[in-house]
Design a protein around this motif. Sequence first.
Motif, PDB file in Angstrom:
ATOM      1  N   HIS A 478       0.678  -1.155  -0.115  1.00 49.41           N
ATOM      2  CA  HIS A 478      -0.025   0.102  -0.062  1.00 49.41           C
ATOM      3  C   HIS A 478       0.862   1.264  -0.130  1.00 49.41           C
ATOM      4  N   HIS A 482       1.645   4.328  -2.722  1.00 47.77           N
ATOM      5  CA  HIS A 482       1.471   5.937  -2.490  1.00 47.77           C
ATOM      6  C   HIS A 482       2.683   6.541  -3.111  1.00 47.77           C
ATOM      7  N   ASP A 504      -0.728   7.711   6.329  1.00 45.89           N
ATOM      8  CA  ASP A 504      -2.309   7.261   6.061  1.00 45.89           C
ATOM      9  C   ASP A 504      -2.685   6.982   7.179  1.00 45.89           C
ATOM     10  N   THR A 506      -4.539   3.805   7.146  1.00 47.96           N
ATOM     11  CA  THR A 506      -4.304   2.337   7.373  1.00 47.96           C
ATOM     12  C   THR A 506      -3.863   1.592   6.075  1.00 47.96           C
ATOM     13  N   ASP A 734      -6.112   7.443  -0.939  1.00 47.51           N
ATOM     14  CA  ASP A 734      -6.166   6.256  -1.539  1.00 47.51           C
ATOM     15  C   ASP A 734      -6.507   6.131  -2.911  1.00 47.51           C
TER      16      ASP A 734
HETATM   17 FE    FE Z   1      -3.527   4.704   2.021  1.00 42.66          FE
END
Ligand code: FE
Length: 755
Positions: A478, A482, A504, A506, A734
């Motif tokens: 994740h 980003h 962020d 989570t 996201d």
């Molecule tokens: Fe995120």
Amino acid sequence: MVQGVGFRPFVHRLAAELGLGGFVGNDAAGVVVEVEGPSANLATFRRRLLAEAPPLAAVASLESAAAKAVGERSFRIAPTEASGGERTFVPPDVAVCEDCLAELADPSDRRFRYPFINCTNCGPRFTVTRRLPYDRPNTTMSGFRMCAPCAAEYADPSDRRFHAQPIACPACGPRLWFEGPDGLREGTDAAILAAWEVLAAGGIVAIKGLGGFHLACDAASPGAVRTLRRRKQRPDKPLAVMVADIAAARELAVLSEAEAAVLSGPRRPIVLLSRRPGAAVAAEVAPSSPLLGLMLAYTPLHHLLLRPVPGTGQPPPRALVMTSGNHSGEPICHEDTDARERLGPLADAWLTHDRPIHVPCDDSVVRLRGEREVPLRRARGYAPLPVQLPFPVPAALAVGGELKNAFCVAVGGAAWMSQHLGDMGSLQSLDAFCRSRRQFEELYRITPEVVAADTHPGYQTRRWAEENASAPLTLVQHHHAHVAAAMAEHGLGRDARVIGVAFDGTGFGDDGAIWGGEILLAGYGGFTRPYHLRYVALAGGDSAVRKPYRAALAHLAAAGIEWSEDLAPVLAAAEGELGVLRRQLERGVACVPTSSMGRLFDALSSLVGIRHVVSYEAQAAIELEIAAREHLESAAEYHFEPGDDDFDAAPVVQAVVRDLRAGRDRGEIAAGFHLAVARLVAELACRLRGATGVGTVALSGGVFQNLLLAELTCAELAGLGFEVLEHRVVPPNDGGLALGQLAVAAHRFGDRKGA
Ligand code: FE
Ligand code: ZN
Ligand code: ZN
């Protein structure tokens, strides 16, 4: 962007004016022009080609070469070829232009008060496109046969409506009508007056727009807004407000020049602004927030709705709440029958029309930091503008994340981010994802050779990819995604390396923990994780997202501070809850270790007594940011303790509790916390630069929607000579994830091929 924006007619006019012969045509890469004539005129042509290009055109580069003169005297527009790789260009929808507005208000014009007036410079594009090339038979306007005057305008290169695909007039185009409890009202003015009546009485009107239905009510009426919130089951999340023009916007919010420009620009996003004290907007529109999400009328229908109807003397509504027509958590309604079913129970009346919407597209949301637009939700007006990729990629699909989902398809040097699709928690959302993905793959004729998804095993999008993807699946962590998204949108090359700051709420970590306070050393090919926020045990894991006081209790426990009754989060917990939580923490039952920076902001928000329970994402952090803004001068001093591979929030939490007990102003504490995070980033970036020589820092993740934090962090880093990459094209949240997934997957694919 030179197709579908009136570029060819512009070239035609310019060449004719300068007496040049030749032609202009579209090709896969853009526009090709061949001109011949006196060389002085050719030079003028070249200069004016860029200087006077149509407002919606964007020219990335202009190349020219000499050709043999063939004695052409006249200039023509070459027809668009149906084959040919015209896949790069579906223009986004564009707000109605000034010329059309003038005609709309002109009683002698044949489109006087016609709600679907448009021209080459404005109107629906993406949302009416069924397939490429972007030509009328391929749009939802195919069912409307042009009348003779419209057909003549469409065919005339000197006309503003030359090849305006959605061209229409009252004689041949779509119609507007109103449906209310007392039946049908046809005719523009009758329909609008009937809608006003419902709105004035505090009712809710479903209004069909460009990319879907809005639910509208009088923004000044507390009762109407409460009704809307109750029916939509949306208790607190701020609602967007639409006004007629910039003057009306200034009555409700304080605008900078840059904000006014974005607000009234052709993309017309919702802009989050400082609300003017005493503004005539019900408090219920954005409870406890000093911000107000404003947008200006962007379709001719909106303009008609918000301005006087000639000859009636009745005042139009001054400001309307215009919120996406959906139930919370579901995608925006855009098909007539589906809208009837799902919005029927929410709306008292309908203001609707018979121009079909093919692609659902929400309003975009931005904030401005100084002159710069920070995208928070990328949809109408922005999608599906391509993002130039820094290196060529195979045909690829990246499915994005779970919340605020947008996916991405790409081939060659271009990537197309989908419009914002929303949270993937409902069946309808997943359906919308599937439909939209099919549309993009068909539109751009992409058959993915590689598919990318998040490593989180619980994400619907990853499950979808595992079950349905017809190409090899590659999983991307994740926070790596980003950081890669920020790298890609800034055009960093294949081998670039950055210090990636991914903060962020989570994201699934490689060790199974919930990550979210990550300082990475990253390239597209991979990353290491030199520092992260020290883990705290969070009882209930992700379910604590709605309860910032639980994040606060977790951080208090981690800092060794007793849960005593003088602390706000302790009081916010339900009776008996503290005991349960304590036992959970002691035994480690149902506790997830987390390094989430989002949860730390939540914790602080609760600790200083601002927000203990949230009803929408990031609510607590936003309110903390607002509280901090005014107090930078007198901010408290806090310091994280960086260790060898993590940084500890405990010293900050301890100092905050000390300050609270000493009665310090919570704004000063909030400001001090923001400063401490910014300085921490700078300190760790310096350490990493010292060790590796990497001097570029990418800031990504939803926490950077906090513009105060972004501002302070950038200032610290810039002062130390770092190059800072912030999001400008895709959101830091996201909603931008898919671009990073795609870049990482394409990089891996390239490596495999090379090996
Ligand atoms: Fe995120
Ligand atoms: Zn226009
Ligand atoms: Zn017509």
